[in-house]
Design a protein around this motif. Structure first.
Motif, PDB file in Angstrom:
ATOM      1  N   LEU A   1       0.687  -1.164  -0.016  1.00  0.00           N
ATOM      2  CA  LEU A   1       0.001   0.002  -0.010  1.00  0.00           C
ATOM      3  C   LEU A   1       0.799   1.252   0.003  1.00  0.00           C
ATOM      4  O   LEU A   1       1.849   1.308   0.744  1.00  0.00           O
ATOM      5  CB  LEU A   1      -0.956   0.250   1.235  1.00  0.00           C
ATOM      6  N   GLU A   2       0.543   2.345  -0.652  1.00  0.00           N
ATOM      7  CA  GLU A   2       1.283   3.645  -0.684  1.00  0.00           C
ATOM      8  C   GLU A   2       0.269   4.231  -0.084  1.00  0.00           C
ATOM      9  O   GLU A   2      -0.942   4.555  -0.097  1.00  0.00           O
ATOM     10  CB  GLU A   2       1.363   4.224  -2.316  1.00  0.00           C
ATOM     11  N   THR A   3       1.079   4.972   1.050  1.00  0.00           N
ATOM     12  CA  THR A   3       0.142   5.837   2.404  1.00  0.00           C
ATOM     13  C   THR A   3       1.236   6.890   2.571  1.00  0.00           C
ATOM     14  O   THR A   3       2.358   7.036   2.104  1.00  0.00           O
ATOM     15  CB  THR A   3      -0.010   4.679   3.490  1.00  0.00           C
ATOM     16  N   ARG A   4       0.549   7.706   3.380  1.00  0.00           N
ATOM     17  CA  ARG A   4       1.505   8.814   4.248  1.00  0.00           C
ATOM     18  C   ARG A   4       0.810   8.600   5.621  1.00  0.00           C
ATOM     19  O   ARG A   4      -0.180   8.359   6.026  1.00  0.00           O
ATOM     20  CB  ARG A   4       1.631  10.146   3.722  1.00  0.00           C
TER      21      ARG A   4
ATOM     22  N   ILE B   1      -2.944   7.816   5.748  1.00  0.00           N
ATOM     23  CA  ILE B   1      -3.874   8.357   4.874  1.00  0.00           C
ATOM     24  C   ILE B   1      -3.716   7.503   3.595  1.00  0.00           C
ATOM     25  O   ILE B   1      -2.257   7.001   3.089  1.00  0.00           O
ATOM     26  CB  ILE B   1      -3.562   9.676   4.314  1.00  0.00           C
TER      27      ILE B   1
ATOM     28  N   LEU C   1       1.998  13.270  -0.500  1.00  0.00           N
ATOM     29  CA  LEU C   1       2.034  12.134  -1.606  1.00  0.00           C
ATOM     30  C   LEU C   1       1.852  11.101  -0.599  1.00  0.00           C
ATOM     31  O   LEU C   1       2.620  10.973   0.292  1.00  0.00           O
ATOM     32  CB  LEU C   1       3.474  12.227  -2.337  1.00  0.00           C
ATOM     33  N   GLU C   2       1.280  10.252  -1.384  1.00  0.00           N
ATOM     34  CA  GLU C   2       1.128   8.758  -0.622  1.00  0.00           C
ATOM     35  C   GLU C   2       2.192   7.849  -1.387  1.00  0.00           C
ATOM     36  O   GLU C   2       1.938   7.591  -2.427  1.00  0.00           O
ATOM     37  CB  GLU C   2      -0.318   7.993  -0.731  1.00  0.00           C
ATOM     38  N   THR C   3       3.021   7.211  -0.788  1.00  0.00           N
ATOM     39  CA  THR C   3       4.090   6.247  -1.368  1.00  0.00           C
ATOM     40  C   THR C   3       4.500   5.312  -0.512  1.00  0.00           C
ATOM     41  O   THR C   3       3.924   5.057   0.546  1.00  0.00           O
ATOM     42  CB  THR C   3       5.411   7.372  -1.192  1.00  0.00           C
ATOM     43  N   ARG C   4       5.238   4.176  -0.793  1.00  0.00           N
ATOM     44  CA  ARG C   4       5.834   3.440  -0.024  1.00  0.00           C
ATOM     45  C   ARG C   4       7.480   3.307  -0.465  1.00  0.00           C
ATOM     46  O   ARG C   4       7.841   3.901  -1.255  1.00  0.00           O
ATOM     47  CB  ARG C   4       5.173   1.890  -0.123  1.00  0.00           C
TER      48      ARG C   4
ATOM     49  N   ILE D   1       7.996   4.459  -4.079  1.00  0.00           N
ATOM     50  CA  ILE D   1       6.931   4.139  -5.173  1.00  0.00           C
ATOM     51  C   ILE D   1       5.808   4.809  -4.956  1.00  0.00           C
ATOM     52  O   ILE D   1       5.444   5.192  -3.874  1.00  0.00           O
ATOM     53  CB  ILE D   1       6.457   2.658  -5.203  1.00  0.00           C
ATOM     54  N   TYR D   2       5.387   5.409  -6.324  1.00  0.00           N
ATOM     55  CA  TYR D   2       4.193   6.360  -6.329  1.00  0.00           C
ATOM     56  C   TYR D   2       3.374   5.897  -7.405  1.00  0.00           C
ATOM     57  O   TYR D   2       3.718   5.880  -8.551  1.00  0.00           O
ATOM     58  CB  TYR D   2       4.620   7.693  -6.348  1.00  0.00           C
TER      59      TYR D   2
END
Lengths: 165, 165
Positions: free
Chosen positions: A114-117, A144, B114-117, B144-145
């Motif tokens: 999952l891509e999150t912040r 988020i 930005l939501e990323t990992r 990763i985005y």
């Protein structure tokens, strides 16, 4: 940086765990050189109260996964963590892990890619019955995902010499 | 956990910074209690070589932002960091910050929400001319985005007593 992270009476290792915007479990494992164990105290589905609905940005009465766990290394408790997640927002594959197993949240997010912040909301010193008379460093943050709150988390770290590692 | 993070000859504070999946700048600020300064050594747009194209998952010859910075606290260098970002994948608002100013990447991602990992690729001990004869802990990871590589990062941490803080 939050003022509490500058206090010299808070052990450095605790300041590090409370100050990261990454996984606390991962830092605890680097600090101790050992595997962190998660123990679930309870996990249940509740209806959102007005207060919880506001925290999560959902309607009152919406279903929420309410989870209380401790993070331990060799019988020493380092963190008491409560998380609230709106059931509708949890991706199906993640739901199984989150509701069933004793897996740290950081690892769940990583394994499901999952891509999150993480948005830190507040940090303060208070008391929690769980830790008796010990002062506790408490922080609240939101994870988020897709611009919505996937999870509200409150982590409590007992302030004492267990962090002198 | 990577083996190098268990080595007792690596100072604990360095293991923490190299082991986090969050912002290194933020941890350095908690550890030192001071503000981290970023100094750009170079920042240029290059055409992707075969190797860089492969790292980023783009076509050979594609435009890439190549940035080399140091992170310092009061004239002590803690990190040498090189980042490579495919120009086409950088959101417009982020591009300005990334290509112009001496702002840490963690702060850029946070400020633009930005939501990323972060996927850690490898960690090893080697040498870098920049740090002379000192051994260096080097780690590579990808940010990763939107399921694509937004950034490949190599951070080099000099291994010596500057981490005893």
């Amino acid at each position: 940086m939050q003022d509490v992270l500058r206090r010299p009476d808070i052990p450095a290792c605790l300041r590090i765990c409370a100050g990261t915007d990454g996984s606390v479990t991962q830092l605890l494992e680097v600090l101790t050189g050992k595997t962190v164990k998660v123990e679930t105290i309870y996990q249940k589905v509740i209806k959102a109260t007005t207060e919880i609905a506001q925290l999560l940005g959902i309607a009152k009465g919406g279903e929420v996964n309410d989870r209380l766990v401790i993070l331990k290394v060799e019988d020493i408790v380092y963190v008491l963590a409560r998380s609230l997640s709106p059931i509708n927002r949890i991706p199906p594959a993640v739901k199984t892990d989150l509701m069933r197993a004793d897996i740290p949240i950081g690892r769940i997010l990583r394994e499901h890619k999952l891509e999150t912040r993480r948005d830190i909301l507040k940090m303060e010193i208070l008391h929690r019955d769980f830790f008796g008379k010990l002062p506790v460093l408490s922080r609240e943050y939101k994870i988020i995902y897709n611009n919505d709150v996937l999870m509200w988390i409150n982590e409590c770290f007992p302030v004492d010499d267990r962090w002198k590692m």
